[in-house]
Write a protein that holds these residues in place. Sequence first.
Motif, PDB file in Angstrom:
ATOM      1  N   LYS A  82      36.899  23.008  14.789  1.00  0.00           N
ATOM      2  CA  LYS A  82      38.081  22.996  13.927  1.00  0.00           C
ATOM      3  C   LYS A  82      37.698  23.119  12.450  1.00  0.00           C
ATOM      4  N   LEU A  83      36.635  22.443  12.068  1.00  0.00           N
ATOM      5  CA  LEU A  83      36.211  22.510  10.672  1.00  0.00           C
ATOM      6  C   LEU A  83      35.637  23.882  10.334  1.00  0.00           C
ATOM      7  N   LEU A  84      34.929  24.474  11.290  1.00  0.00           N
ATOM      8  CA  LEU A  84      34.405  25.816  11.058  1.00  0.00           C
ATOM      9  C   LEU A  84      35.544  26.820  10.923  1.00  0.00           C
ATOM     10  N   ALA A  85      36.582  26.664  11.744  1.00  0.00           N
ATOM     11  CA  ALA A  85      37.748  27.548  11.643  1.00  0.00           C
ATOM     12  C   ALA A  85      38.427  27.384  10.285  1.00  0.00           C
ATOM     13  N   ALA A  87      36.939  26.355   7.548  1.00  0.00           N
ATOM     14  CA  ALA A  87      36.044  26.923   6.544  1.00  0.00           C
ATOM     15  C   ALA A  87      36.178  28.437   6.487  1.00  0.00           C
ATOM     16  N   THR A  88      36.343  29.062   7.646  1.00  0.00           N
ATOM     17  CA  THR A  88      36.437  30.518   7.717  1.00  0.00           C
ATOM     18  C   THR A  88      37.766  31.018   7.154  1.00  0.00           C
ATOM     19  N   SER A  89      38.835  30.304   7.492  1.00  0.00           N
ATOM     20  CA  SER A  89      40.173  30.736   7.064  1.00  0.00           C
ATOM     21  C   SER A  89      40.553  30.206   5.688  1.00  0.00           C
ATOM     22  N   ARG A  90      39.758  29.250   5.186  1.00  0.00           N
ATOM     23  CA  ARG A  90      40.043  28.609   3.898  1.00  0.00           C
ATOM     24  C   ARG A  90      41.404  27.934   3.880  1.00  0.00           C
ATOM     25  N   THR A  91      41.770  27.379   5.012  1.00  0.00           N
ATOM     26  CA  THR A  91      42.969  26.551   5.107  1.00  0.00           C
ATOM     27  C   THR A  91      42.589  25.294   5.872  1.00  0.00           C
ATOM     28  N   GLY A  92      43.037  24.168   5.425  1.00  0.00           N
ATOM     29  CA  GLY A  92      42.662  22.932   6.091  1.00  0.00           C
ATOM     30  C   GLY A  92      42.672  21.767   5.122  1.00  0.00           C
ATOM     31  N   PRO A  93      41.750  20.819   5.302  1.00  0.00           N
ATOM     32  CA  PRO A  93      41.808  19.585   4.522  1.00  0.00           C
ATOM     33  C   PRO A  93      41.246  19.752   3.109  1.00  0.00           C
ATOM     34  N   ASP A  94      41.548  18.755   2.293  1.00  0.00           N
ATOM     35  CA  ASP A  94      40.929  18.675   0.973  1.00  0.00           C
ATOM     36  C   ASP A  94      39.556  18.009   1.068  1.00  0.00           C
ATOM     37  N   ILE A  95      39.459  17.048   1.970  1.00  0.00           N
ATOM     38  CA  ILE A  95      38.235  16.276   2.168  1.00  0.00           C
ATOM     39  C   ILE A  95      37.921  16.305   3.651  1.00  0.00           C
ATOM     40  N   LEU A  96      36.644  16.374   3.994  1.00  0.00           N
ATOM     41  CA  LEU A  96      36.282  16.325   5.412  1.00  0.00           C
ATOM     42  C   LEU A  96      35.027  15.496   5.600  1.00  0.00           C
ATOM     43  N   SER A  97      34.878  14.983   6.800  1.00  0.00           N
ATOM     44  CA  SER A  97      33.627  14.325   7.181  1.00  0.00           C
ATOM     45  C   SER A  97      33.218  14.836   8.557  1.00  0.00           C
ATOM     46  N   GLY A  98      31.912  14.879   8.777  1.00  0.00           N
ATOM     47  CA  GLY A  98      31.390  15.332  10.062  1.00  0.00           C
ATOM     48  C   GLY A  98      29.903  15.070  10.115  1.00  0.00           C
ATOM     49  N   GLY A  99      29.214  15.756  11.009  1.00  0.00           N
ATOM     50  CA  GLY A  99      27.780  15.575  11.146  1.00  0.00           C
ATOM     51  C   GLY A  99      27.055  15.758   9.819  1.00  0.00           C
ATOM     52  N   MET A 100      25.904  15.091   9.682  1.00  0.00           N
ATOM     53  CA  MET A 100      25.226  15.026   8.397  1.00  0.00           C
ATOM     54  C   MET A 100      24.919  16.390   7.806  1.00  0.00           C
ATOM     55  N   ALA A 108      27.442  26.929   2.830  1.00  0.00           N
ATOM     56  CA  ALA A 108      26.816  28.251   2.824  1.00  0.00           C
ATOM     57  C   ALA A 108      27.825  29.355   3.086  1.00  0.00           C
ATOM     58  N   ARG A 109      28.947  28.996   3.682  1.00  0.00           N
ATOM     59  CA  ARG A 109      30.014  29.965   3.936  1.00  0.00           C
ATOM     60  C   ARG A 109      31.036  29.989   2.801  1.00  0.00           C
ATOM     61  N   GLY A 110      30.734  29.266   1.730  1.00  0.00           N
ATOM     62  CA  GLY A 110      31.634  29.265   0.586  1.00  0.00           C
ATOM     63  C   GLY A 110      32.807  28.326   0.721  1.00  0.00           C
TER      64      GLY A 110
END
Length: 419
Positions: A82-85, A87-100, A108-110
């Motif tokens: 979900k986070l990768l999607a 990141a790719t679409s540039r729509t989603g949360p303002d803040i995120l947490s996940g694996g280190m 790296a994907r901007g």
Amino acid sequence: MRRTMAACSTILVAALSTACATSGQTRTEQADQNAPMTLSFWSTGGDDETATFQKAADLYHQKHPNVTVKVQTLSWDDAYAKLLAAATSRTGPDILSGGMTWTIQFGARGAMVDLRGHGIDALKGQAQPAQWESAVSPDGSVYGVPLDMSTLALYYRTDLLEKAGIDAPPKTWEELVEDIATLRASGVKKPYSQDWGNLDWIGYFNYLYQAGGSFYTPDCKPSLNTPQAEQALTYWVDLYREHGAPTATVEGSDALDTGTAMVVAGNWIAKGLDTNKPKLKGKWAMAPLPAGPAGPTTFIGGRAIGVTSYSKYARTGADFVKFMYTDEAIAAVAGEARKRNISYIPPRPDQIVGGSTFTPEQAQVFAQAIGTGKAAPGCPGWDESASDVAKQLQSAILGKSDAKTALAEAAKVMERNAG
């Protein structure tokens, strides 16, 4: 993670709140930072953990009435996708947490703000050095910082060790195998097992670093072709093939409850053992993992937190990230975690004893482990390689290859994904 954004490192730090553009991406226009705003925070974990971070978010709102932070749960099962999607679409949360290391990949994907442009380096001295290093991109960008910590301990049945005439848990590799033999001779059918990291790279990680090895060199070259890496894998394999560690993973508390004398498991099982396994009360204790020839290094996990480059509130999001390191935010998270009887180790080592959810004795064990701990590699390609590396390690455990061959094949995987 492939280093596709090397050019980003040339951008002035003052402009780092805007993502390095790829494929014609444009700068995200920032909203009025003085107007009322609502920031979304996608938190990887469970609902109880989300509730603990919401307590800190509510406290932040009290201090900044025009800012509301809403925390939403992402399960570990599908969070990365979900986070990768997003990141790719540039729509989603303002803040995120996940694996280190996830924020490195998304950065790296901007898709992430380089927090150096918002004074995040002020937190570096408060964090565990190896965990902080794990979250930093190879080019120096800081797309995320540690949000919390997790680690492992050796849980043991005091009654079974006492019955076998063992007066203390093993402190070294040699003592571990000696105690396994002593326990078996005393009639204990299940002397030892591993939970978190069983047949996985995390399990091998501990032995690798305890032997003086590492997955990568400091400049991110695969480094599994060393005598230390082979020594570590040989010892780990022998725990299964010679000393009876089961290849089937049994959750740590269940293993202890069904008669396993010593179990390597994550910090979170300590919170529920007495409640979930009442027959074990007074019959178990914890210790750091036995040390190898190079010392007592233990894996440190946890989550990273960062701000997305497509957020309209980058400055406020970064300020919230910094707030999560304050004494009051840590106290708010820990307080709610205690109410819910869940594990929480704050990102600041100086707060582990007073700011975690464990008893002082348990917290001391985790503080000792974290004090000499290492975190997952933040090198290009590691996240893409990890599962295949684990498969090569398993091939040695299951007798399908020898240690040297398994390590050579794992190194090839890492080299292919390094980009």
